[in-house]
Each structure stands twice: as structure tokens, then as C-alpha cells.
Motif scaffolding. Structure first.
Motif, mmCIF file in Angstrom:
data_model
loop_
_atom_site.group_PDB
_atom_site.id
_atom_site.type_symbol
_atom_site.label_atom_id
_atom_site.label_comp_id
_atom_site.label_asym_id
_atom_site.label_seq_id
_atom_site.Cartn_x
_atom_site.Cartn_y
_atom_site.Cartn_z
ATOM 1 N N UNK A 264 -10.474 -5.888 4.208
ATOM 2 C CA UNK A 264 -9.430 -6.334 3.277
ATOM 3 C C UNK A 264 -8.497 -5.189 2.907
ATOM 4 N N UNK A 265 -9.071 -4.040 2.580
ATOM 5 C CA UNK A 265 -8.240 -2.882 2.217
ATOM 6 C C UNK A 265 -7.424 -2.411 3.420
ATOM 7 N N UNK A 266 -8.032 -2.388 4.592
ATOM 8 C CA UNK A 266 -7.313 -1.999 5.807
ATOM 9 C C UNK A 266 -6.162 -2.940 6.109
ATOM 10 N N UNK A 267 -6.387 -4.229 5.927
ATOM 11 C CA UNK A 267 -5.322 -5.209 6.135
ATOM 12 C C UNK A 267 -4.190 -4.997 5.130
ATOM 13 N N UNK A 268 -4.555 -4.657 3.903
ATOM 14 C CA UNK A 268 -3.538 -4.368 2.883
ATOM 15 C C UNK A 268 -2.691 -3.171 3.274
ATOM 16 N N UNK A 269 -3.337 -2.099 3.771
ATOM 17 C CA UNK A 269 -2.585 -0.930 4.223
ATOM 18 C C UNK A 269 -1.678 -1.278 5.395
ATOM 19 N N UNK A 270 -2.167 -2.094 6.299
ATOM 20 C CA UNK A 270 -1.367 -2.503 7.446
ATOM 21 C C UNK A 270 -0.133 -3.291 6.999
ATOM 22 N N UNK B 102 5.664 -3.713 6.076
ATOM 23 C CA UNK B 102 6.774 -4.024 5.165
ATOM 24 C C UNK B 102 7.740 -2.850 5.008
ATOM 25 N N UNK B 103 7.240 -1.645 5.199
ATOM 26 C CA UNK B 103 8.087 -0.461 5.030
ATOM 27 C C UNK B 103 8.532 0.148 6.343
ATOM 28 N N UNK B 104 8.381 -0.553 7.421
ATOM 29 C CA UNK B 104 8.835 -0.060 8.716
ATOM 30 C C UNK B 104 8.056 1.146 9.222
ATOM 31 N N UNK B 105 6.810 1.295 8.788
ATOM 32 C CA UNK B 105 5.989 2.397 9.266
ATOM 33 C C UNK B 105 6.230 3.722 8.577
ATOM 34 N N UNK B 106 7.138 3.766 7.600
ATOM 35 C CA UNK B 106 7.440 5.012 6.882
ATOM 36 C C UNK B 106 7.490 4.746 5.377
ATOM 37 N N UNK B 107 6.338 4.442 4.773
ATOM 38 C CA UNK B 107 6.354 4.157 3.329
ATOM 39 C C UNK B 107 6.517 5.437 2.505
ATOM 40 N N UNK B 108 7.048 5.281 1.324
ATOM 41 C CA UNK B 108 7.192 6.390 0.398
ATOM 42 C C UNK B 108 5.808 6.835 -0.082
ATOM 43 N N UNK B 109 5.712 8.071 -0.509
ATOM 44 C CA UNK B 109 4.445 8.597 -1.014
ATOM 45 C C UNK B 109 3.932 7.809 -2.202
ATOM 46 N N UNK C 272 -0.007 4.277 -4.570
ATOM 47 C CA UNK C 272 -0.288 3.027 -5.275
ATOM 48 C C UNK C 272 -1.218 2.135 -4.456
ATOM 49 N N UNK C 273 -1.024 2.114 -3.149
ATOM 50 C CA UNK C 273 -1.890 1.323 -2.273
ATOM 51 C C UNK C 273 -3.323 1.844 -2.295
ATOM 52 N N UNK C 274 -3.479 3.156 -2.307
ATOM 53 C CA UNK C 274 -4.826 3.749 -2.367
ATOM 54 C C UNK C 274 -5.495 3.389 -3.692
ATOM 55 N N UNK D 109 -8.893 1.155 -4.088
ATOM 56 C CA UNK D 109 -10.084 1.610 -4.813
ATOM 57 C C UNK D 109 -10.422 0.631 -5.928
ATOM 58 N N UNK D 110 -9.418 0.168 -6.651
ATOM 59 C CA UNK D 110 -9.659 -0.798 -7.729
ATOM 60 C C UNK D 110 -10.261 -2.089 -7.179
ATOM 61 N N UNK D 111 -9.795 -2.531 -6.026
ATOM 62 C CA UNK D 111 -10.336 -3.740 -5.413
ATOM 63 C C UNK D 111 -11.805 -3.561 -5.062
ATOM 64 N N UNK D 112 -12.156 -2.420 -4.482
ATOM 65 C CA UNK D 112 -13.550 -2.173 -4.095
ATOM 66 C C UNK D 112 -14.440 -2.105 -5.338
ATOM 67 N N UNK D 113 -13.993 -1.431 -6.388
ATOM 68 C CA UNK D 113 -14.769 -1.344 -7.630
ATOM 69 C C UNK D 113 -14.942 -2.731 -8.237
#
Length: 69
Positions: A26-32, A37-44, A49-51, A55-59
Motif C-alpha cells: 500500500x505504501x509503495x503504491x502510494x509512492x508510485x 502525479x509529479x512526472x517523476x520529479x516530486x518536490x522534497x 509528506x509522503x514518507x 509511516x502514519x498509515x503503518x502505525x
């Protein structure tokens, strides 16, 4: 008797491993999705925020699993 003991260990491991694999997928799919959505170059900020959300989802998922039993 050792056969039954081994089978019980495998069953317990399977019950613990399945939710972990589901969380990782699920987390990997979210990162994908974020990358797509950001064309492979997301902002830091978006990566950070994704990380944090991952982590919040896993907890949250682990707490739900613990409280279920």
C-alpha cells in the motif's frame, strides 16, 4: 510432534507477515502514485509528506491490528 510444532510456527509467521506485506504494498503504491502525479520529479516537501503519511498509515494499521486481538 516436531512436525506439528513447525506447522504452528509457520502458521503464526504467516499471520504476522501477511499484514506487513499488505502495508508495504500500500505504501509503495502510494509512492508510485506520487511519482506519477509529479512526472517523476516530486518536490522534497512532497516526498517528505509522503514518507510521514506512509509511516502514519503503518502505525495506524498496526494499532488497529493489535486492538483487534
Amino acid at each position: 510432534m516436531p512436525f506439528i510444532w513447525g506447522f504452528m510456527k509457520i502458521y503464526q509467521m504467516k499471520n504476522k507477515l501477511a499484514p506487513l506485506i499488505k502495508q508495504i504494498a500500500t505504501v509503495g503504491l502510494g509512492f508510485l502514485v506520487i511519482l506519477l502525479l509529479n512526472g517523476g520529479r516530486p518536490l522534497g516537501l512532497i516526498v517528505g509528506l509522503s514518507v510521514v503519511l506512509g509511516i502514519a498509515f503503518v502505525v495506524w494499521s498496526e494499532n488497529k491490528q493489535i486492538n483487534k486481538h
